[in-house]
Enzyme design. Structure first.
Site, PDB file in Angstrom:
ATOM      1  N   TYR A  18      85.143 121.027 136.479  1.00  0.00           N
ATOM      2  CA  TYR A  18      83.970 121.199 135.614  1.00  0.00           C
ATOM      3  C   TYR A  18      82.644 120.923 136.305  1.00  0.00           C
ATOM      4  O   TYR A  18      81.787 120.246 135.736  1.00  0.00           O
ATOM      5  CB  TYR A  18      84.051 120.245 134.401  1.00  0.00           C
ATOM      6  CG  TYR A  18      85.268 120.403 133.535  1.00  0.00           C
ATOM      7  CD1 TYR A  18      85.560 121.621 132.915  1.00  0.00           C
ATOM      8  CD2 TYR A  18      86.125 119.322 133.306  1.00  0.00           C
ATOM      9  CE1 TYR A  18      86.669 121.749 132.098  1.00  0.00           C
ATOM     10  CE2 TYR A  18      87.230 119.453 132.486  1.00  0.00           C
ATOM     11  CZ  TYR A  18      87.504 120.673 131.888  1.00  0.00           C
ATOM     12  OH  TYR A  18      88.596 120.795 131.080  1.00  0.00           O
ATOM     13  N   TYR A 146      88.496 122.823 120.895  1.00  0.00           N
ATOM     14  CA  TYR A 146      88.886 122.874 122.304  1.00  0.00           C
ATOM     15  C   TYR A 146      90.388 122.635 122.389  1.00  0.00           C
ATOM     16  O   TYR A 146      90.896 121.660 121.832  1.00  0.00           O
ATOM     17  CB  TYR A 146      88.148 121.806 123.135  1.00  0.00           C
ATOM     18  CG  TYR A 146      88.672 121.727 124.544  1.00  0.00           C
ATOM     19  CD1 TYR A 146      88.243 122.639 125.520  1.00  0.00           C
ATOM     20  CD2 TYR A 146      89.642 120.797 124.907  1.00  0.00           C
ATOM     21  CE1 TYR A 146      88.750 122.601 126.804  1.00  0.00           C
ATOM     22  CE2 TYR A 146      90.162 120.755 126.192  1.00  0.00           C
ATOM     23  CZ  TYR A 146      89.712 121.657 127.132  1.00  0.00           C
ATOM     24  OH  TYR A 146      90.234 121.623 128.407  1.00  0.00           O
ATOM     25  N   ASP A 240      96.511 120.072 116.830  1.00  0.00           N
ATOM     26  CA  ASP A 240      96.383 119.646 118.217  1.00  0.00           C
ATOM     27  C   ASP A 240      95.828 118.223 118.196  1.00  0.00           C
ATOM     28  O   ASP A 240      94.633 118.016 118.020  1.00  0.00           O
ATOM     29  CB  ASP A 240      95.452 120.623 118.957  1.00  0.00           C
ATOM     30  CG  ASP A 240      95.233 120.223 120.408  1.00  0.00           C
ATOM     31  OD1 ASP A 240      95.642 119.122 120.799  1.00  0.00           O
ATOM     32  OD2 ASP A 240      94.632 121.031 121.144  1.00  0.00           O
ATOM     33  N   LYS A 269      97.444 113.151 126.352  1.00  0.00           N
ATOM     34  CA  LYS A 269      96.425 112.135 126.666  1.00  0.00           C
ATOM     35  C   LYS A 269      96.911 110.672 126.590  1.00  0.00           C
ATOM     36  O   LYS A 269      97.355 110.159 127.594  1.00  0.00           O
ATOM     37  CB  LYS A 269      95.178 112.390 125.830  1.00  0.00           C
ATOM     38  CG  LYS A 269      94.509 113.708 126.270  1.00  0.00           C
ATOM     39  CD  LYS A 269      93.019 113.724 126.167  1.00  0.00           C
ATOM     40  CE  LYS A 269      92.406 114.801 127.039  1.00  0.00           C
ATOM     41  NZ  LYS A 269      92.140 116.079 126.386  1.00  0.00           N
TER      42      LYS A 269
HETATM   43  C1  PLP Z   1      92.385 117.490 126.571  1.00  0.00           C
HETATM   44  C2  PLP Z   1      92.795 118.374 125.486  1.00  0.00           C
HETATM   45  C3  PLP Z   1      93.622 119.484 125.726  1.00  0.00           C
HETATM   46  C4  PLP Z   1      94.054 119.888 127.094  1.00  0.00           C
HETATM   47  O1  PLP Z   1      94.850 118.942 127.734  1.00  0.00           O
HETATM   48  P1  PLP Z   1      95.034 119.003 129.319  1.00  0.00           P
HETATM   49  O2  PLP Z   1      95.997 117.908 129.609  1.00  0.00           O
HETATM   50  O3  PLP Z   1      93.691 118.781 129.918  1.00  0.00           O
HETATM   51  O4  PLP Z   1      95.588 120.345 129.641  1.00  0.00           O
HETATM   52  C5  PLP Z   1      94.002 120.244 124.633  1.00  0.00           C
HETATM   53  N1  PLP Z   1      93.612 119.939 123.390  1.00  0.00           N
HETATM   54  C6  PLP Z   1      92.836 118.869 123.129  1.00  0.00           C
HETATM   55  C7  PLP Z   1      92.457 118.560 121.721  1.00  0.00           C
HETATM   56  C8  PLP Z   1      92.389 118.064 124.169  1.00  0.00           C
HETATM   57  O5  PLP Z   1      91.584 117.030 123.903  1.00  0.00           O
END
Ligand code: PLP
Length: 419
Positions: A18, A146, A240, A269
């Site tokens: 980024y 996102y 998500d 995460k």
């Molecule tokens: C960080 C994130 C992703 C992507 O995860 P990566 O491990 O970076 O591929 C997808 N959705 C959400 C809501 C995120 O915060």
């Protein structure tokens, strides 16, 4: 202090995330981490306000997670998941199934968040194919969202905020619409679905907080509406929770707090407490049952090489142990209070358009995008690690952050935004 040799020798060869590498400030060399601190090569200890992209929920180098990973490293660092099984993954799957609401019981492991979202999308497409329904080939997602940086996930990010506008016209277009936050937007979404519903396999949303798209909050009522609309139009609902999962919004999962059970949930995460890459897409019984068949072609043909890596699963089990006594709830509530007290005074500062807090997420929204790289260097000079994103300066500290450390973080934001 002079830059370490590994940095000067490696810098021409490392392509950083980024950033425009020509103009971005050089990265800060890290020597080690400890608790809520990132210790730099020059000896400075920065209080971490970001928890390394929201992963290190229990702080760095937690002895319980470290011991679990070390023990697993002795036993078996990795085996392929095709045809072989191991305790860390099987134990983790049954624990996740127990923790998640409703019948979200079927865990498919991967290594990154983006890939778990892709797997959820693939599950949704094949759910319809396996049921003999044709034409449900597209996805609906929401402005401000996102979901990752890979080709398929880019198509469901906010087309403007999502950093991927360069690729519009190259990628398959999906439907990205406004969240149904009020009667008018709900009517808009319904009208949209009247027309396009039959071609949509699933709706995807980050429940409660749209993270990387700008730390945008919405009420749980929006999620209840989405569930009702998904059922009415027979569209699958994917949450998500890669950002919101594991306590960040004050509930273990946003879906649990909102009382809404999606058809598929994605997690990553904080899953391993910020130690090793691991993600999963967890499907409800209804989804899983369409793949359970005598027909070979009804199976989910997916299997990342490092899926369910035993070290990562051991780290995740240890991370879940640390959630078990429930003490994180009080800590997240205290962080919310500290964030409110510390950030609220920013409301009057020039360029600030909003201040908001939910759980261990504190946000100061600016009128215009801020120079993230330059600002984070100045934050580092104040002894904190804060990395703004687009128009938001935000804090998502580890849950073990002390009151004093939190004061330093919010104080640094007040200082920099006042100057
Ligand atoms: C960080 C994130 C992703 C992507 O995860 P990566 O491990 O970076 O591929 C997808 N959705 C959400 C809501 C995120 O915060």
């Amino acid at each position: 202090m002079q830059a370490p040799t590994w940095l000067t020798e490696g810098a021409p060869h490392v392509w950083r995330p980024y950033c425009q590498m020509k103009t971005a400030p050089a990265p800060l060399p890290v020597a080690r981490t400890e608790g809520c601190r990132i210790i730099l090569e020059d000896g400075r200890a920065l209080v971490d306000g970001i928890a390394s992209w929201w992963t290190a929920c229990h702080g760095y180098n937690h002895p319980h997670i470290r011991a679990a990973v070390q023990a697993q490293l002795e036993r078996a660092p990795h085996v392929m998941f095709g045809g072989l099984a191991h305790e860390p993954a099987y134990r983790l799957a049954s624990r996740l199934a127990k923790l998640l609401p409703g019948d979200l019981d079927h865990v498919f492991f991967a290594e990154s968040g983006s890939v778990s979202v892709e797997i959820a999308m693939k599950m949704a497409l094949q759910f319809w194919i396996n049921r003999g329904v044709s034409g449900r080939t597209r996805f609906l997602s929401f402005l401000g969202g996102y979901h990752g940086d890979t080709l398929a996930t880019m198509t469901i990010c906010d087309p403007e905020e999502g950093m991927h506008s360069l690729f519009s016209g190259v990628l398959p277009a999906q439907h990205v619409v406004a969240l149904p936050v009020d009667d008018a937007s709900e009517a808009g979404l319904r009208a949209y679905l009247q027309e396009n519903g039959p071609e949509i396999a699933a709706m995807l949303v980050e429940p409660r907080v749209q993270g990387a798209g700008g730390m945008l909050f919405h009420d749980d009522e929006v999620l209840r509406r989405l569930r009702a609309i998904a059922d009415e139009f027979e569209i699958l609902l994917v949450f998500d929770e890669i950002f919101t999962g594991f306590g960040r919004t004050g509930d273990l999962f946003a879906c649990e707090g909102a009382g809404v059970v999606p058809d598929i949930i994605t997690l990553s995460k904080a899953l391993t407490g910020g130690t090793l890459p691991l993600s999963c897409a967890v499907a409800s019984r209804r989804i899983f049952e369409t793949f359970w068949s005598d027909r070979a072609d009804a199976a989910l043909m997916h299997g990342p090489t490092y899926m369910a890596n035993p070290l990562a699963c051991a780290a995740a089990n240890a991370t879940l142990d640390l959630f078990e006594d429930g003490s994180w709830r009080g800590r997240v509530a205290a962080i919310a209070e500290g964030l409110r007290a510390g950030l609220e005074p920013c409301r009057g500062l020039p360029g600030v358009v909003d201040v908001r807090v939910l759980g261990a997420i504190g946000v100061v929204e600016m009128q215009a995008p801020v120079p993230a790289g330059e600002l984070s260097r100045r934050f580092a000079e104040l002894g904190v690690w804060v990395r703004p994103m687009g128009r938001v300066v935000y804090l998502t500290p580890p849950f073990v952050v002390s009151a004093e450390e939190l004061d330093r973080l919010t104080g640094a934001i007040r200082t920099l935004l006042s100057s």
